[in-house]
Design an enzyme around this catalytic site. Structure first.
Site, PDB file in Angstrom:
ATOM      1  N   ARG A 164       0.833  -1.223   0.000  1.00  0.00           N
ATOM      2  CA  ARG A 164       0.000   0.000   0.000  1.00  0.00           C
ATOM      3  C   ARG A 164       0.864   1.268   0.000  1.00  0.00           C
ATOM      4  O   ARG A 164       0.529   2.267   0.636  1.00  0.00           O
ATOM      5  CB  ARG A 164      -0.944   0.030   1.206  1.00  0.00           C
ATOM      6  CG  ARG A 164      -1.815  -1.190   1.358  1.00  0.00           C
ATOM      7  CD  ARG A 164      -2.970  -1.259   0.382  1.00  0.00           C
ATOM      8  NE  ARG A 164      -3.899  -2.294   0.752  1.00  0.00           N
ATOM      9  CZ  ARG A 164      -3.914  -3.520   0.213  1.00  0.00           C
ATOM     10  NH1 ARG A 164      -3.073  -3.850  -0.735  1.00  0.00           N
ATOM     11  NH2 ARG A 164      -4.805  -4.410   0.623  1.00  0.00           N
ATOM     12  N   SER A 238     -10.620  -0.023   3.622  1.00  0.00           N
ATOM     13  CA  SER A 238      -9.820  -0.255   4.832  1.00  0.00           C
ATOM     14  C   SER A 238      -9.220   1.075   5.288  1.00  0.00           C
ATOM     15  O   SER A 238      -8.521   1.724   4.519  1.00  0.00           O
ATOM     16  CB  SER A 238      -8.671  -1.222   4.544  1.00  0.00           C
ATOM     17  OG  SER A 238      -9.175  -2.394   3.978  1.00  0.00           O
ATOM     18  N   GLU A 334      -4.252   3.935   6.292  1.00  0.00           N
ATOM     19  CA  GLU A 334      -4.045   3.743   4.852  1.00  0.00           C
ATOM     20  C   GLU A 334      -4.651   4.920   4.081  1.00  0.00           C
ATOM     21  O   GLU A 334      -4.129   5.355   3.057  1.00  0.00           O
ATOM     22  CB  GLU A 334      -4.722   2.432   4.424  1.00  0.00           C
ATOM     23  CG  GLU A 334      -4.612   2.148   2.957  1.00  0.00           C
ATOM     24  CD  GLU A 334      -5.231   0.810   2.566  1.00  0.00           C
ATOM     25  OE1 GLU A 334      -4.942  -0.208   3.211  1.00  0.00           O
ATOM     26  OE2 GLU A 334      -6.016   0.810   1.601  1.00  0.00           O
TER      27      GLU A 334
HETATM   28  P1  FAD Z   1      -8.485   9.323  -4.586  1.00  0.00           P
HETATM   29  O1  FAD Z   1      -9.137   8.954  -3.316  1.00  0.00           O
HETATM   30  O2  FAD Z   1      -9.143  10.352  -5.423  1.00  0.00           O
HETATM   31  O3  FAD Z   1      -6.993   9.767  -4.285  1.00  0.00           O
HETATM   32  C1  FAD Z   1      -6.178   8.983  -3.442  1.00  0.00           C
HETATM   33  C2  FAD Z   1      -4.792   9.641  -3.377  1.00  0.00           C
HETATM   34  O4  FAD Z   1      -4.167   9.584  -4.658  1.00  0.00           O
HETATM   35  C3  FAD Z   1      -4.841  11.123  -3.014  1.00  0.00           C
HETATM   36  O5  FAD Z   1      -3.685  11.435  -2.276  1.00  0.00           O
HETATM   37  C4  FAD Z   1      -4.802  11.809  -4.371  1.00  0.00           C
HETATM   38  O6  FAD Z   1      -4.272  13.120  -4.307  1.00  0.00           O
HETATM   39  C5  FAD Z   1      -3.884  10.890  -5.156  1.00  0.00           C
HETATM   40  N1  FAD Z   1      -4.193  10.859  -6.610  1.00  0.00           N
HETATM   41  C6  FAD Z   1      -5.348  10.434  -7.177  1.00  0.00           C
HETATM   42  N2  FAD Z   1      -5.242  10.476  -8.527  1.00  0.00           N
HETATM   43  C7  FAD Z   1      -3.999  10.945  -8.804  1.00  0.00           C
HETATM   44  C8  FAD Z   1      -3.295  11.235 -10.024  1.00  0.00           C
HETATM   45  N3  FAD Z   1      -3.850  11.031 -11.210  1.00  0.00           N
HETATM   46  N4  FAD Z   1      -2.040  11.720  -9.921  1.00  0.00           N
HETATM   47  C9  FAD Z   1      -1.461  11.935  -8.717  1.00  0.00           C
HETATM   48  N5  FAD Z   1      -2.081  11.694  -7.546  1.00  0.00           N
HETATM   49  C10 FAD Z   1      -3.326  11.200  -7.574  1.00  0.00           C
HETATM   50  N6  FAD Z   1      -7.776  -0.157  -2.074  1.00  0.00           N
HETATM   51  C11 FAD Z   1      -7.018  -1.237  -2.308  1.00  0.00           C
HETATM   52  O7  FAD Z   1      -5.792  -1.134  -2.473  1.00  0.00           O
HETATM   53  N7  FAD Z   1      -7.564  -2.485  -2.357  1.00  0.00           N
HETATM   54  C12 FAD Z   1      -8.888  -2.695  -2.191  1.00  0.00           C
HETATM   55  O8  FAD Z   1      -9.340  -3.826  -2.261  1.00  0.00           O
HETATM   56  C13 FAD Z   1      -9.715  -1.568  -1.934  1.00  0.00           C
HETATM   57  N8  FAD Z   1     -11.037  -1.726  -1.707  1.00  0.00           N
HETATM   58  C14 FAD Z   1     -11.815  -0.646  -1.434  1.00  0.00           C
HETATM   59  C15 FAD Z   1     -13.179  -0.840  -1.180  1.00  0.00           C
HETATM   60  C16 FAD Z   1     -13.995   0.240  -0.916  1.00  0.00           C
HETATM   61  C17 FAD Z   1     -15.470   0.012  -0.642  1.00  0.00           C
HETATM   62  C18 FAD Z   1     -13.458   1.548  -0.917  1.00  0.00           C
HETATM   63  C19 FAD Z   1     -14.350   2.735  -0.677  1.00  0.00           C
HETATM   64  C20 FAD Z   1     -12.106   1.752  -1.149  1.00  0.00           C
HETATM   65  C21 FAD Z   1     -11.263   0.664  -1.395  1.00  0.00           C
HETATM   66  N9  FAD Z   1      -9.886   0.806  -1.623  1.00  0.00           N
HETATM   67  C22 FAD Z   1      -9.108  -0.284  -1.890  1.00  0.00           C
HETATM   68  C23 FAD Z   1      -9.267   2.146  -1.575  1.00  0.00           C
HETATM   69  C24 FAD Z   1      -9.361   2.923  -2.919  1.00  0.00           C
HETATM   70  O9  FAD Z   1     -10.427   2.460  -3.698  1.00  0.00           O
HETATM   71  C25 FAD Z   1      -8.087   2.818  -3.757  1.00  0.00           C
HETATM   72  O10 FAD Z   1      -6.982   3.280  -3.012  1.00  0.00           O
HETATM   73  C26 FAD Z   1      -8.177   3.613  -5.051  1.00  0.00           C
HETATM   74  O11 FAD Z   1      -7.043   3.380  -5.854  1.00  0.00           O
HETATM   75  C27 FAD Z   1      -8.316   5.121  -4.840  1.00  0.00           C
HETATM   76  O12 FAD Z   1      -8.602   5.683  -6.093  1.00  0.00           O
HETATM   77  P2  FAD Z   1      -9.261   7.112  -6.235  1.00  0.00           P
HETATM   78  O13 FAD Z   1      -9.250   7.473  -7.683  1.00  0.00           O
HETATM   79  O14 FAD Z   1     -10.574   7.143  -5.568  1.00  0.00           O
HETATM   80  O15 FAD Z   1      -8.211   8.009  -5.447  1.00  0.00           O
HETATM   81  P1  NAP Z   2     -10.223 -11.130   4.248  1.00  0.00           P
HETATM   82  O1  NAP Z   2     -10.209 -11.975   3.022  1.00  0.00           O
HETATM   83  O2  NAP Z   2     -11.285 -11.347   5.281  1.00  0.00           O
HETATM   84  O3  NAP Z   2      -8.808 -11.219   4.954  1.00  0.00           O
HETATM   85  C1  NAP Z   2      -8.519 -10.456   6.133  1.00  0.00           C
HETATM   86  C2  NAP Z   2      -7.077 -10.022   6.083  1.00  0.00           C
HETATM   87  O4  NAP Z   2      -6.245 -11.166   6.081  1.00  0.00           O
HETATM   88  C3  NAP Z   2      -6.801  -9.258   4.808  1.00  0.00           C
HETATM   89  O5  NAP Z   2      -6.425  -7.966   5.200  1.00  0.00           O
HETATM   90  C4  NAP Z   2      -5.700 -10.010   4.085  1.00  0.00           C
HETATM   91  O6  NAP Z   2      -4.524  -9.237   3.878  1.00  0.00           O
HETATM   92  C5  NAP Z   2      -5.317 -11.133   5.009  1.00  0.00           C
HETATM   93  N1  NAP Z   2      -5.364 -12.428   4.274  1.00  0.00           N
HETATM   94  C6  NAP Z   2      -6.452 -13.202   4.026  1.00  0.00           C
HETATM   95  N2  NAP Z   2      -6.090 -14.316   3.362  1.00  0.00           N
HETATM   96  C7  NAP Z   2      -4.757 -14.229   3.177  1.00  0.00           C
HETATM   97  C8  NAP Z   2      -3.799 -15.071   2.558  1.00  0.00           C
HETATM   98  N3  NAP Z   2      -4.142 -16.229   1.989  1.00  0.00           N
HETATM   99  N4  NAP Z   2      -2.514 -14.655   2.528  1.00  0.00           N
HETATM  100  C9  NAP Z   2      -2.151 -13.480   3.066  1.00  0.00           C
HETATM  101  N5  NAP Z   2      -3.009 -12.645   3.678  1.00  0.00           N
HETATM  102  C10 NAP Z   2      -4.288 -13.019   3.738  1.00  0.00           C
HETATM  103  O7  NAP Z   2     -10.231  -9.586   3.843  1.00  0.00           O
HETATM  104  P2  NAP Z   2     -11.368  -8.661   3.261  1.00  0.00           P
HETATM  105  O8  NAP Z   2     -11.526  -7.505   4.138  1.00  0.00           O
HETATM  106  O9  NAP Z   2     -12.564  -9.463   2.855  1.00  0.00           O
HETATM  107  O10 NAP Z   2     -10.653  -8.150   1.927  1.00  0.00           O
HETATM  108  C11 NAP Z   2     -10.370  -9.026   0.871  1.00  0.00           C
HETATM  109  C12 NAP Z   2      -9.247  -8.455   0.036  1.00  0.00           C
HETATM  110  O11 NAP Z   2      -9.621  -7.175  -0.475  1.00  0.00           O
HETATM  111  C13 NAP Z   2      -7.958  -8.239   0.835  1.00  0.00           C
HETATM  112  O12 NAP Z   2      -6.860  -8.515   0.000  1.00  0.00           O
HETATM  113  C14 NAP Z   2      -8.005  -6.765   1.176  1.00  0.00           C
HETATM  114  O13 NAP Z   2      -6.714  -6.198   1.284  1.00  0.00           O
HETATM  115  C15 NAP Z   2      -8.753  -6.170  -0.005  1.00  0.00           C
HETATM  116  N6  NAP Z   2      -9.519  -4.988   0.416  1.00  0.00           N
HETATM  117  C16 NAP Z   2      -8.842  -3.827   0.563  1.00  0.00           C
HETATM  118  C17 NAP Z   2      -9.505  -2.678   0.957  1.00  0.00           C
HETATM  119  C18 NAP Z   2      -8.767  -1.371   1.051  1.00  0.00           C
HETATM  120  O14 NAP Z   2      -9.397  -0.343   1.160  1.00  0.00           O
HETATM  121  N7  NAP Z   2      -7.459  -1.381   0.996  1.00  0.00           N
HETATM  122  C19 NAP Z   2     -10.861  -2.714   1.211  1.00  0.00           C
HETATM  123  C20 NAP Z   2     -11.504  -3.920   1.081  1.00  0.00           C
HETATM  124  C21 NAP Z   2     -10.832  -5.072   0.691  1.00  0.00           C
HETATM  125  P3  NAP Z   2      -4.295  -8.197   2.668  1.00  0.00           P
HETATM  126  O15 NAP Z   2      -5.141  -7.015   2.991  1.00  0.00           O
HETATM  127  O16 NAP Z   2      -2.840  -7.904   2.747  1.00  0.00           O
HETATM  128  O17 NAP Z   2      -4.695  -8.862   1.398  1.00  0.00           O
END
Ligand code: FAD
Ligand code: NAP
Length: 338
Positions: A164, A238, A334
């Protein structure tokens, strides 16, 4: 191209926090971005490049210029025996881009289906889910230097991707506008269903022959059933990262908490499931006014209606303190705080 003043950002952040931006402009082309960069109001103001607003929390009105990046376009720029090189403009919606690739059999992004936001933000935190991160599929990106207006290319190494993390959240923070990202996708898929939930869902779906389409569908099904939809309940996914600790720290914790959820990392450390730590501290489902911790997923903070960003931020402080007190582990946010 119009620079607007005092613009509401409520519909432009998935927490649905009601704040304003002093200046706001939306760019649809490279020429427009270059023109905006050359304006004194851009050079003099604090800047925020906005995609889908799904990874940020506004704790106050934004006293500067918000530039919404709405550049569009997807093209194959190259191919070799094994791979397609697909370039997507920063303003493309991430999930629509993934669906485009899945439908055309360009393999590698299917585990990242249904992540909100835009393509341009995907390298910012090296988005990841279900065992795949974009660094595994990334070829290069193009970005504009906000001071000089020149376009630079960054390869995988130059992006310094981590969990991340990327160079754009660290030493190059606020210095570049990402305008396109190119992915190297496989002609022959290498399926990754090692995350338990995917295999189980594929079984429920009755899938006999694995395909990138069925994996994408399985991921969408799991996500829709587990995660709050920001269109219904404000959230940014998250809120915290999963903390990394050493094996020795883990062994001590494991004696006290035998059921602790943790995973081995390649570097020998352990990754703790932050959601489990937060739940164990009793936060799951708790709310304070309209700011709360989601009832099914303790890692997700929510805005039930009219919470302010600072109320959500204060809740995150309390959670960090309590996890530190109980487990001695420091949670890191995050979500980007403004
Ligand atoms: P924004 O929120 O608009 O911006 C995020 C940051 O990036 C800010 O600092 C912004 O200034 C910068 N930025 C945006 N665009 C640019 C650009 N073009 N150039 C330079 N800087 C920029 N994230 C995960 O990694 N994995 C997931 O599974 C995941 N699941 C999610 C589920 C839900 C329900 C939600 C609400 C969020 C989730 N996220 C997840 C977080 C998010 O969706 C991601 O981080 C996504 O990439 C953010 O994109 P955005 O366009 O909305 O960015
Ligand atoms: P989940 O599957 O219930 O798992 C809970 C946590 O355990 C996750 O954070 C995941 O880490 C870790 N995990 C589960 N299985 C794993 C494996 N086989 N090996 C290593 N790590 C493992 O999680 P969830 O909330 O439903 O999300 C599912 C996936 O979507 C995850 O990868 C999560 O990161 C991603 N997600 C991200 C966001 C966001 O905003 N960043 C939001 C929703 C979901 P990791 O997070 O490192 O994968």
């Amino acid at each position: 191209m119009l620079i607007k003043e005092n613009v509401s950002l409520k519909m432009l952040n998935t927490f649905g926090v009601d704040v304003t931006s002093k200046y706001f402009v939306e760019a649809f082309s490279m020429d427009e971005i270059k023109e905006i960069i050359s304006l004194p109001v851009f050079q003099k103001s604090n800047k925020l490049i906005l995609g889908g607003g799904s990874n940020l929390l506004f704790t106050k009105n934004f006293d500067g210029l918000v530039l919404k990046n709405s550049l569009k376009g997807i093209e194959i720029i190259n191919e070799d025996a094994d791979s397609y090189y697909i370039k997507a403009a920063a303003g493309e919606i991430w999930h629509e881009f993934v669906m485009h690739c899945v439908n055309k059999n360009y393999a590698g992004l299917e585990n990242l289906s249904l992540i909100p936001g835009c393509v341009g933000a995907s390298p910012m935190q090296n988005i990841g889910a279900y065992g795949v991160e974009i660094k595994d599929r990334f070829f290069e990106l193009e970005a504009i230097d906000v001071e000089t207006g020149t376009v630079q290319k960054f390869n995988n190494q130059q992006c310094e991707f981590g969990y991340r993390e990327s160079v754009f959240k660290k030493k190059l923070k606020n210095k570049f506008i990402i305008i396109s990202v190119t992915f190297k996708l496989n002609k022959i898929p290498k399926f990754n269903i090692s995350y338990g939930a995917i295999e189980k869902e594929l079984e429920v779906m009755g899938v006999q022959n694995l395909s990138i389409q069925s994996i994408s569908k399985a991921v969408c099904n799991i996500r829709s059933s587990k995660l709050p939809n920001p269109a219904e309940i404000g959230n940014a996914g998250s809120f915290f990262k999963n903390p990394e600790i050493t094996k020795q720290q883990f062994e001590k914790l494991n004696i006290q908490f035998p059921e602790i959820v943790a995973y081995n990392l390649e570097n020998g450390n352990m990754k703790l499931a932050a959601g489990w730590l937060i739940e164990k501290c009793g936060w799951k489902g708790k709310s304070f006014g309209d700011a709360g911790v989601h009832k099914n997923q303790a890692l997700v903070l929510v805005n039930y209606a009219n919470a302010t960003g600072s109320e959500i931020f204060e809740l995150s402080e309390k959670i960090i303190d309590s996890v530190k007190n109980v487990f001695g582990v420091e949670l890191e946010r995050e979500v980007n705080i403004f």
